[in-house]
Design a protein around this motif. Sequence first.
Motif, PDB file in Angstrom:
ATOM      1  N   VAL A 115       0.838  -1.205   0.000  1.00  0.00           N
ATOM      2  CA  VAL A 115       0.000   0.000   0.000  1.00  0.00           C
ATOM      3  C   VAL A 115       0.871   1.252   0.000  1.00  0.00           C
ATOM      4  O   VAL A 115       0.597   2.218  -0.728  1.00  0.00           O
ATOM      5  CB  VAL A 115      -0.980  -0.017   1.196  1.00  0.00           C
ATOM      6  N   VAL A 116       1.939   1.252   0.797  1.00  0.00           N
ATOM      7  CA  VAL A 116       2.853   2.400   0.830  1.00  0.00           C
ATOM      8  C   VAL A 116       3.461   2.629  -0.548  1.00  0.00           C
ATOM      9  O   VAL A 116       3.499   3.756  -1.048  1.00  0.00           O
ATOM     10  CB  VAL A 116       3.957   2.200   1.898  1.00  0.00           C
ATOM     11  N   ASP A 117       3.927   1.569  -1.188  1.00  0.00           N
ATOM     12  CA  ASP A 117       4.525   1.694  -2.518  1.00  0.00           C
ATOM     13  C   ASP A 117       3.509   2.208  -3.535  1.00  0.00           C
ATOM     14  O   ASP A 117       3.814   3.090  -4.349  1.00  0.00           O
ATOM     15  CB  ASP A 117       5.095   0.352  -2.991  1.00  0.00           C
ATOM     16  N   ALA A 118       2.295   1.660  -3.487  1.00  0.00           N
ATOM     17  CA  ALA A 118       1.254   2.083  -4.434  1.00  0.00           C
ATOM     18  C   ALA A 118       0.871   3.547  -4.203  1.00  0.00           C
ATOM     19  O   ALA A 118       0.733   4.312  -5.162  1.00  0.00           O
ATOM     20  CB  ALA A 118       0.025   1.183  -4.299  1.00  0.00           C
ATOM     21  N   SER A 119       0.740   3.934  -2.946  1.00  0.00           N
ATOM     22  CA  SER A 119       0.356   5.322  -2.664  1.00  0.00           C
ATOM     23  C   SER A 119       1.485   6.281  -3.033  1.00  0.00           C
ATOM     24  O   SER A 119       1.226   7.382  -3.515  1.00  0.00           O
ATOM     25  CB  SER A 119      -0.069   5.489  -1.208  1.00  0.00           C
ATOM     26  N   ALA A 120       2.739   5.865  -2.861  1.00  0.00           N
ATOM     27  CA  ALA A 120       3.865   6.715  -3.265  1.00  0.00           C
ATOM     28  C   ALA A 120       3.820   6.977  -4.766  1.00  0.00           C
ATOM     29  O   ALA A 120       4.085   8.103  -5.215  1.00  0.00           O
ATOM     30  CB  ALA A 120       5.187   6.074  -2.866  1.00  0.00           C
ATOM     31  N   GLY A 121       3.475   5.957  -5.534  1.00  0.00           N
ATOM     32  CA  GLY A 121       3.344   6.142  -6.979  1.00  0.00           C
ATOM     33  C   GLY A 121       2.237   7.117  -7.333  1.00  0.00           C
ATOM     34  O   GLY A 121       2.404   7.977  -8.210  1.00  0.00           O
ATOM     35  N   LEU A 122       1.115   7.020  -6.632  1.00  0.00           N
ATOM     36  CA  LEU A 122       0.002   7.935  -6.891  1.00  0.00           C
ATOM     37  C   LEU A 122       0.359   9.361  -6.479  1.00  0.00           C
ATOM     38  O   LEU A 122       0.007  10.321  -7.171  1.00  0.00           O
ATOM     39  CB  LEU A 122      -1.251   7.474  -6.148  1.00  0.00           C
ATOM     40  N   ILE A 123       1.068   9.513  -5.372  1.00  0.00           N
ATOM     41  CA  ILE A 123       1.488  10.842  -4.924  1.00  0.00           C
ATOM     42  C   ILE A 123       2.429  11.464  -5.957  1.00  0.00           C
ATOM     43  O   ILE A 123       2.309  12.649  -6.283  1.00  0.00           O
ATOM     44  CB  ILE A 123       2.137  10.771  -3.527  1.00  0.00           C
TER      45      ILE A 123
END
Length: 154
Positions: A115-123
């Motif tokens: 989730v952290v990796d996915a959200s970092a990509g979205l950010i």
Amino acid sequence: MNDVKEPGPDHIMALLGYLMDGLRRDVLAATRATASERSVPPVLRDLRFSHIRMLSLTPPDGMRVSDLAERIGMTKQALGEFATALEGLGLMESVRDPADRRVRIVRPTALGRTVVDASAGLITEVEAAWRDRVGARNWDRLRDLLAAAVAKGG
């Protein structure tokens, strides 16, 4: 009665708040729009930005609840509630510190790290859109100024 569309205060606290609100809104919109289209965990759609922030600020090896609360700027009790909610979603786990069994260590699970990796990509994507919106030079300068302010006393 004031109109909602009227500009609010223009002091730095208000301006930073407006910016954060806009960034949060866009990240959450991107999260909800893309969770079904990409390899983004579906649970990401249901998280608040504060949950994502907590997960991203928690080291993979974990951290004491009191230390993490200080890092994030929350009370120990509030952080404990957040951690418990994230544990319920399978995103975080809690273990006892082997050196002091009274101390609780929280750390992201494998799903939490995803989730952290996915959200970092979205950010990153949202930041790129804002950079386009306000101009690359302005955005880069804003980032540099904020980083300098944080380094000097944040």
